[in-house]
Design a protein around this motif. Structure first.
Motif, PDB file in Angstrom:
ATOM      1  N   PRO A  30       0.663  -1.267   0.174  1.00 11.21           N
ATOM      2  CA  PRO A  30      -0.187  -0.483  -0.069  1.00 11.21           C
ATOM      3  C   PRO A  30       0.984   1.562  -0.063  1.00 11.21           C
ATOM      4  CG  PRO A  30       0.612  -0.818   2.546  1.00 11.21           C
ATOM      5  CD  PRO A  30       0.815  -1.691   1.611  1.00 11.21           C
ATOM      6  N   THR A  31       2.322   1.181  -0.233  1.00 15.77           N
ATOM      7  CA  THR A  31       2.816   2.303  -0.040  1.00 15.77           C
ATOM      8  C   THR A  31       3.456   3.531  -1.296  1.00 15.77           C
ATOM      9  OG1 THR A  31       4.552   1.637   1.416  1.00 15.77           O
ATOM     10  CG2 THR A  31       5.299   3.185   0.667  1.00 15.77           C
ATOM     11  N   ASN A  32       2.660   4.601  -1.214  1.00 12.71           N
ATOM     12  CA  ASN A  32       2.613   5.196  -2.450  1.00 12.71           C
ATOM     13  C   ASN A  32       1.652   3.880  -3.904  1.00 12.71           C
ATOM     14  OD1 ASN A  32       3.493   7.920  -3.517  1.00 12.71           O
ATOM     15  ND2 ASN A  32       5.029   6.793  -4.941  1.00 12.71           N
ATOM     16  N   LEU A  33       0.105   3.774  -3.250  1.00  7.30           N
ATOM     17  CA  LEU A  33      -0.279   3.423  -3.396  1.00  7.30           C
ATOM     18  C   LEU A  33      -2.008   3.813  -3.744  1.00  7.30           C
ATOM     19  CD1 LEU A  33       0.507   1.552  -6.226  1.00  7.30           C
ATOM     20  CD2 LEU A  33      -0.318  -0.682  -5.030  1.00  7.30           C
ATOM     21  N   SER A  34      -1.969   3.689  -4.826  1.00  8.16           N
ATOM     22  CA  SER A  34      -4.426   4.154  -4.881  1.00  8.16           C
ATOM     23  C   SER A  34      -4.487   3.358  -5.611  1.00  8.16           C
ATOM     24  CB  SER A  34      -4.213   5.886  -5.211  1.00  8.16           C
ATOM     25  OG  SER A  34      -3.456   6.750  -4.220  1.00  8.16           O
ATOM     26  N   ASP A  35      -5.562   3.135  -5.368  1.00  4.48           N
ATOM     27  CA  ASP A  35      -6.210   1.923  -6.221  1.00  4.48           C
ATOM     28  C   ASP A  35      -7.836   2.066  -6.994  1.00  4.48           C
ATOM     29  OD1 ASP A  35      -8.300  -1.311  -5.072  1.00  4.48           O
ATOM     30  OD2 ASP A  35      -7.012   0.582  -3.787  1.00  4.48           O
ATOM     31  N   VAL A  36      -8.402   1.552  -7.317  1.00  6.37           N
ATOM     32  CA  VAL A  36      -9.849   1.959  -7.563  1.00  6.37           C
ATOM     33  C   VAL A  36      -9.936   0.352  -8.317  1.00  6.37           C
ATOM     34  CG1 VAL A  36     -11.443   2.748  -9.482  1.00  6.37           C
ATOM     35  CG2 VAL A  36      -9.539   4.439  -8.522  1.00  6.37           C
ATOM     36  N   THR A  37     -11.534  -0.144  -8.189  1.00  5.08           N
ATOM     37  CA  THR A  37     -11.380  -0.848  -8.144  1.00  5.08           C
ATOM     38  C   THR A  37     -13.073  -1.908  -8.257  1.00  5.08           C
ATOM     39  OG1 THR A  37      -9.611  -2.373  -6.750  1.00  5.08           O
ATOM     40  CG2 THR A  37     -11.042  -4.067  -7.526  1.00  5.08           C
ATOM     41  N   PRO A  38     -13.198  -1.722  -9.689  1.00  6.77           N
ATOM     42  CA  PRO A  38     -14.395  -1.560  -9.849  1.00  6.77           C
ATOM     43  C   PRO A  38     -14.569  -3.548  -9.455  1.00  6.77           C
ATOM     44  CG  PRO A  38     -13.895  -1.632 -11.950  1.00  6.77           C
ATOM     45  CD  PRO A  38     -12.958  -1.296 -10.369  1.00  6.77           C
ATOM     46  N   ALA A  39     -15.775  -3.879  -9.189  1.00  7.84           N
ATOM     47  CA  ALA A  39     -16.586  -5.472  -8.564  1.00  7.84           C
ATOM     48  C   ALA A  39     -17.417  -6.138  -8.863  1.00  7.84           C
ATOM     49  CB  ALA A  39     -15.065  -6.249  -7.114  1.00  7.84           C
ATOM     50  N   VAL A  40     -17.764  -6.852  -9.185  1.00 10.05           N
ATOM     51  CA  VAL A  40     -19.249  -7.715  -9.508  1.00 10.05           C
ATOM     52  C   VAL A  40     -19.437  -9.160  -8.777  1.00 10.05           C
ATOM     53  CG1 VAL A  40     -21.314  -8.561 -10.652  1.00 10.05           C
ATOM     54  CG2 VAL A  40     -19.920  -6.315 -11.314  1.00 10.05           C
ATOM     55  N   GLN A  41     -20.106  -8.902  -7.985  1.00 10.56           N
ATOM     56  CA  GLN A  41     -20.311 -10.672  -7.335  1.00 10.56           C
ATOM     57  C   GLN A  41     -21.482 -11.299  -7.544  1.00 10.56           C
ATOM     58  OE1 GLN A  41     -19.119 -10.641  -2.886  1.00 10.56           O
ATOM     59  NE2 GLN A  41     -20.599 -12.313  -2.159  1.00 10.56           N
TER      60      GLN A  41
END
Length: 136
Positions: A30-41
């Motif tokens: 997680p250091t210096n990292l951003s995320d966007v995670t679309p997901a479908v369940q």
């Protein structure tokens, strides 16, 4: 990291990082990292669950690199200006066979972004796994 020559990290330090941040591959911390995670369940009959997710990772600061789970910097060219690290689409299937037993299968592929140019992940990689869990 404000000064690469300074041994102090000067970046976010997750005290107990794990691979939950960067999916089952567990390459990125997680250091210096951003995320966007679309997901479908999708919950199917017979206790089967399907998940499709597409995490996309971005450097929070372009003046710093990216790091593994153990806070060690991942080797990439020092002059790489890219912010987008890559995406990691995944398909997961889980069968909860009984109250105690579950079977899991995962297929994922890391698709590198501009920041990965010239690095060991520049061509991406696949990850496939299956596992079973017995809980008592």
């Amino acid at each position: 990291d404000r000064d690469p020559e300074d041994p102090r990290l000067q970046s976010f330090n997750a005290l107990f990082p794990g691979n939950s941040y960067s999916g089952l591959v567990g390459l990125l911390g997680p250091t210096n990292l951003s995320d966007v995670t679309p997901a479908v369940q999708l919950v199917a009959p017979h206790r089967i669950v399907f998940v499709v997710e597409v995490p996309n990772y971005f450097r929070t600061s372009v003046r710093d690199g990216i790091y593994g789970i153990g806070l060690s910097p991942l080797p990439v060219p020092a002059t790489n200006p890219g912010r987008y690290v890559g995406g990691n689409p995944a398909f997961v299937a889980v069968w909860n066979a009984t109250v105690h037993l579950s079977l899991t299968g995962v297929i994922t592929r890391f698709i590198p972004g501009r920041f990965a140019d010239g690095s060991f992940i520049q061509h991406g990689f696949g990850f496939y796994s299956s596992s079973f869990t017995y809980r008592f």
